[in-house]
Design a protein around this motif. Structure first.
Motif, PDB file in Angstrom:
ATOM      1  N   ALA A 162       0.817  -1.215   0.000  1.00 39.26           N
ATOM      2  CA  ALA A 162       0.000   0.000   0.000  1.00 39.26           C
ATOM      3  C   ALA A 162       0.847   1.259   0.000  1.00 39.26           C
ATOM      4  CB  ALA A 162      -0.929  -0.003   1.215  1.00 39.26           C
ATOM      5  N   ARG A 163       2.067   1.161   0.477  1.00 43.27           N
ATOM      6  CA  ARG A 163       2.938   2.347   0.540  1.00 43.27           C
ATOM      7  C   ARG A 163       3.351   2.832  -0.843  1.00 43.27           C
ATOM      8  NH1 ARG A 163       5.118  -0.605   5.194  1.00 43.27           N
ATOM      9  NH2 ARG A 163       4.458   0.515   7.078  1.00 43.27           N
ATOM     10  N   THR A 164       3.214   1.961  -1.845  1.00 42.74           N
ATOM     11  CA  THR A 164       3.614   2.370  -3.204  1.00 42.74           C
ATOM     12  C   THR A 164       2.462   2.215  -4.199  1.00 42.74           C
ATOM     13  OG1 THR A 164       4.493   0.141  -3.612  1.00 42.74           O
ATOM     14  CG2 THR A 164       6.046   1.821  -2.817  1.00 42.74           C
ATOM     15  N   LEU A 165       1.220   2.308  -3.701  1.00 41.42           N
ATOM     16  CA  LEU A 165       0.079   2.172  -4.608  1.00 41.42           C
ATOM     17  C   LEU A 165      -0.056   3.347  -5.567  1.00 41.42           C
ATOM     18  CD1 LEU A 165      -2.795   0.577  -2.460  1.00 41.42           C
ATOM     19  CD2 LEU A 165      -1.403  -0.490  -4.240  1.00 41.42           C
ATOM     20  N   ASN A 166       0.697   4.396  -5.334  1.00 44.06           N
ATOM     21  CA  ASN A 166       0.712   5.501  -6.303  1.00 44.06           C
ATOM     22  C   ASN A 166       1.484   5.122  -7.557  1.00 44.06           C
ATOM     23  OD1 ASN A 166       3.032   5.568  -4.486  1.00 44.06           O
ATOM     24  ND2 ASN A 166       3.681   7.397  -5.616  1.00 44.06           N
ATOM     25  N   ARG A 167       2.191   4.015  -7.505  1.00 45.55           N
ATOM     26  CA  ARG A 167       2.953   3.524  -8.659  1.00 45.55           C
ATOM     27  C   ARG A 167       2.288   2.263  -9.208  1.00 45.55           C
ATOM     28  NH1 ARG A 167       6.150   7.779 -10.013  1.00 45.55           N
ATOM     29  NH2 ARG A 167       7.360   8.509  -8.213  1.00 45.55           N
ATOM     30  N   TYR A 168       2.490   1.998 -10.492  1.00 46.71           N
ATOM     31  CA  TYR A 168       1.983   0.758 -11.073  1.00 46.71           C
ATOM     32  C   TYR A 168       2.703  -0.442 -10.465  1.00 46.71           C
ATOM     33  CZ  TYR A 168      -0.492   3.343 -14.733  1.00 46.71           C
ATOM     34  OH  TYR A 168      -1.345   4.172 -15.414  1.00 46.71           O
ATOM     35  N   PRO A 169       2.023  -1.596 -10.412  1.00 51.91           N
ATOM     36  CA  PRO A 169       2.666  -2.806  -9.886  1.00 51.91           C
ATOM     37  C   PRO A 169       3.694  -3.360 -10.863  1.00 51.91           C
ATOM     38  CG  PRO A 169       0.532  -3.351 -10.796  1.00 51.91           C
ATOM     39  CD  PRO A 169       0.637  -1.855 -10.863  1.00 51.91           C
ATOM     40  N   ASP A 170       4.438  -4.346 -10.411  1.00 49.32           N
ATOM     41  CA  ASP A 170       5.372  -5.037 -11.297  1.00 49.32           C
ATOM     42  C   ASP A 170       4.578  -5.639 -12.451  1.00 49.32           C
ATOM     43  OD1 ASP A 170       7.205  -6.609 -12.598  1.00 49.32           O
ATOM     44  OD2 ASP A 170       7.599  -7.948 -10.910  1.00 49.32           O
ATOM     45  N   ARG A 171       4.799  -5.111 -13.637  1.00 50.23           N
ATOM     46  CA  ARG A 171       4.028  -5.524 -14.810  1.00 50.23           C
ATOM     47  C   ARG A 171       4.197  -7.000 -15.114  1.00 50.23           C
ATOM     48  NH1 ARG A 171       6.085  -2.155 -19.509  1.00 50.23           N
ATOM     49  NH2 ARG A 171       7.871  -3.514 -19.169  1.00 50.23           N
ATOM     50  N   ASP A 172       5.360  -7.560 -14.842  1.00 48.26           N
ATOM     51  CA  ASP A 172       5.641  -8.954 -15.178  1.00 48.26           C
ATOM     52  C   ASP A 172       5.513  -9.897 -13.984  1.00 48.26           C
ATOM     53  OD1 ASP A 172       6.188  -8.195 -17.820  1.00 48.26           O
ATOM     54  OD2 ASP A 172       8.268  -7.723 -17.326  1.00 48.26           O
ATOM     55  N   ALA A 173       5.169  -9.356 -12.803  1.00 51.68           N
ATOM     56  CA  ALA A 173       4.958 -10.177 -11.602  1.00 51.68           C
ATOM     57  C   ALA A 173       6.100 -11.170 -11.394  1.00 51.68           C
ATOM     58  CB  ALA A 173       3.612 -10.905 -11.682  1.00 51.68           C
ATOM     59  N   VAL A 174       7.326 -10.682 -11.467  1.00 49.80           N
ATOM     60  CA  VAL A 174       8.495 -11.558 -11.452  1.00 49.80           C
ATOM     61  C   VAL A 174       8.609 -12.341 -10.154  1.00 49.80           C
ATOM     62  CG1 VAL A 174      11.018 -11.605 -11.482  1.00 49.80           C
ATOM     63  CG2 VAL A 174       9.768 -10.186 -13.130  1.00 49.80           C
ATOM     64  N   GLU A 175       8.454 -11.676  -9.012  1.00 50.47           N
ATOM     65  CA  GLU A 175       8.591 -12.382  -7.739  1.00 50.47           C
ATOM     66  C   GLU A 175       7.508 -13.448  -7.597  1.00 50.47           C
ATOM     67  OE1 GLU A 175       8.827 -11.588  -2.891  1.00 50.47           O
ATOM     68  OE2 GLU A 175       8.282  -9.943  -4.239  1.00 50.47           O
ATOM     69  N   LEU A 176       6.291 -13.099  -7.950  1.00 48.74           N
ATOM     70  CA  LEU A 176       5.189 -14.050  -7.835  1.00 48.74           C
ATOM     71  C   LEU A 176       5.394 -15.230  -8.766  1.00 48.74           C
ATOM     72  CD1 LEU A 176       2.428 -14.993  -6.896  1.00 48.74           C
ATOM     73  CD2 LEU A 176       1.394 -13.436  -8.571  1.00 48.74           C
ATOM     74  N   ARG A 177       5.737 -14.999 -10.002  1.00 52.38           N
ATOM     75  CA  ARG A 177       5.933 -16.090 -10.945  1.00 52.38           C
ATOM     76  C   ARG A 177       7.095 -16.983 -10.522  1.00 52.38           C
ATOM     77  NH1 ARG A 177       7.039 -12.862 -15.966  1.00 52.38           N
ATOM     78  NH2 ARG A 177       7.480 -14.906 -16.921  1.00 52.38           N
ATOM     79  N   THR A 178       8.115 -16.392  -9.931  1.00 49.74           N
ATOM     80  CA  THR A 178       9.246 -17.183  -9.437  1.00 49.74           C
ATOM     81  C   THR A 178       8.811 -18.115  -8.323  1.00 49.74           C
ATOM     82  OG1 THR A 178      10.825 -15.435 -10.023  1.00 49.74           O
ATOM     83  CG2 THR A 178      11.536 -17.062  -8.396  1.00 49.74           C
ATOM     84  N   GLU A 179       7.981 -17.609  -7.405  1.00 51.27           N
ATOM     85  CA  GLU A 179       7.503 -18.440  -6.297  1.00 51.27           C
ATOM     86  C   GLU A 179       6.522 -19.502  -6.776  1.00 51.27           C
ATOM     87  OE1 GLU A 179       8.678 -18.565  -3.225  1.00 51.27           O
ATOM     88  OE2 GLU A 179      10.144 -17.104  -3.949  1.00 51.27           O
ATOM     89  N   LEU A 180       5.686 -19.169  -7.754  1.00 53.95           N
ATOM     90  CA  LEU A 180       4.788 -20.174  -8.329  1.00 53.95           C
ATOM     91  C   LEU A 180       5.583 -21.287  -9.008  1.00 53.95           C
ATOM     92  CD1 LEU A 180       2.045 -17.837  -9.854  1.00 53.95           C
ATOM     93  CD2 LEU A 180       1.687 -19.500  -8.014  1.00 53.95           C
ATOM     94  N   ALA A 181       6.633 -20.906  -9.708  1.00 49.15           N
ATOM     95  CA  ALA A 181       7.487 -21.914 -10.350  1.00 49.15           C
ATOM     96  C   ALA A 181       8.125 -22.822  -9.308  1.00 49.15           C
ATOM     97  CB  ALA A 181       8.560 -21.228 -11.184  1.00 49.15           C
TER      98      ALA A 181
END
Length: 369
Positions: A56-75
């Motif tokens: 929430a502290r950076t909701l003024n910015r767009y999220p990671d467009r490629d969701a790299v951390e999430l995709r890495t953890e899903l993998a």
């Protein structure tokens, strides 16, 4: 003047169709939407709050467009649970497995192309196909709701679809598909013309069988789709993902909307992945309850389809909808999927399942009196 949907200039292939959805009724026991009945454990709730607060502290910015951390953890999760190593380049995530399917159809299907599924199956495959302007063809199933590899391969050869759906375990029947059948259908799809084959594994964590994900090795047109809605008990999160050849992951990014996964969604999913072992423990409880439902329904005199999912299809009824209503009169909501003669019940908590079993036993007594 009264205006209805048919008075609007909607596309012809959408006319006369109904939106996807199950009744949302306020009853004591709801076992109709294949949700995980167990609330998230409190430590996970706290971890979600921490991660979302940070995001929430950076909701003024767009999220990671490629969701790299999430995709890495899903993998990492897929590698750990299937024994088949996949990496960031093999995984893509979206807002529920439905958006994954939509992106695949936008990329590989569309106007002038066709998709095929083997029905009865997950109705959203056909609905999303039509929504993307893709033609839809229903392929054959056997009387026991399993896919006959020979008949299915012949249908693929005859219709030459651009996309083929294989659902394992299958919704609403619960039946799983073996690896040999998938390979047969994949080979048939590539012989007719290079076609995308999507294996929908939304319920695979509940299955007695191993995941079909290792089959993607050496098969660039094979995709396995998953969801966090079921086994992870996160239906409200809306997070789906796929595993495939890196070229498929590159391809779907041609149609993805900008910044399609919010920072809050990514943060929540990452928190859930930190608690995988606990969440999969609930899955084991639900598998045991599923098996109990199968045994008790059969002992009561109902016919039951073999299930590898967190739900059970049972019957047979001359008028399934009337039986659905009579079960509802006992305060239990199950699903009438429109499969003639059959109903579907989700495995709930032991107490919810007891209420359901009491209801169907009462119906049997009423019928015999």
């Amino acid at each position: 003047m009264t205006i209805g949907i048919d008075d609007l200039p909607i596309r012809d292939e959408l006319r006369g169709k109904s939106p996807y959805g199950a009744p949302q009724l306020d009853v004591p026991v709801r076992l109709n939407t294949n949700e995980n009945p167990y609330p998230l454990p409190e430590p996970l709730v706290e971890r979600i709050a921490e991660r979302v607060r940070e995001a929430a502290r950076t909701l003024n910015r767009y999220p990671d467009r490629d969701a790299v951390e999430l995709r890495t953890e899903l993998a990492s999760y897929l590698t750990r649970t299937t024994g088949h190593e996949v990496g960031l380049a093999n995984v893509w995530a979206a807002n529920g497995s439905n958006e994954v399917i939509q992106q695949l159809l936008q990329t590989f299907a569309g106007p002038g192309r066709i998709a095929m599924g083997f029905e009865p199956s997950y109705s959203m495959h056909g609905l999303i196909s039509r929504g993307t302007g893709t033609g839809w063809i229903s392929g054959p199933r056997r009387d026991d709701f399993r896919i006959d590899a020979v008949s299915a391969a012949q249908a693929i050869d005859r219709h030459r679809p651009d996309v083929v759906f294989i659902t394992s375990p299958n919704n609403p029947t619960g039946t799983a598909v073996d690896a040999d059948t998938v390979v047969t259908l994949y080979d048939a799809a590539q012989a007719a013309k290079p076609s995308l084959v999507i294996v929908d594994e939304a319920y695979v964590e509940f299955s007695h069988r191993a995941s079909l994900l290792p089959l993607i090795e050496g098969r660039p047109n094979l995709v396995v789709s998953r969801t966090m809605s079921k086994a992870f008990g996160a239906a409200g999160l809306r997070l789906g993902y796929l595993a495939a050849h890196p070229a498929v992951v590159d391809a779907v990014q041609l149609v993805r909307l900008p910044y399609h996964l919010s920072a809050v969604t990514q943060a929540t999913a990452l928190a859930a992945l930190e608690h995988t072992d606990t969440l999969l423990g609930y899955v084991e409880q639900l598998k045991a309850e599923r098996d109990r439902l199968v045994a008790e329904l059969r002992a009561t005199g109902y016919e039951v389809t073999e299930s590898d999912a967190n739900f059970v299809q049972f019957g047979r009824f001359e008028d399934a909808h009337t039986v659905w209503q009579r079960i509802l009169d006992h305060g239990v909501l199950v699903r009438d999927n429109g499969v003639p003669g059959w109903l579907r019940v989700t495995a709930g908590t032991p107490e919810e399942n007891d209420a359901f079993l009491d209801a169907v036993r009462a119906l049997k007594k009423e019928q015999s009196s």
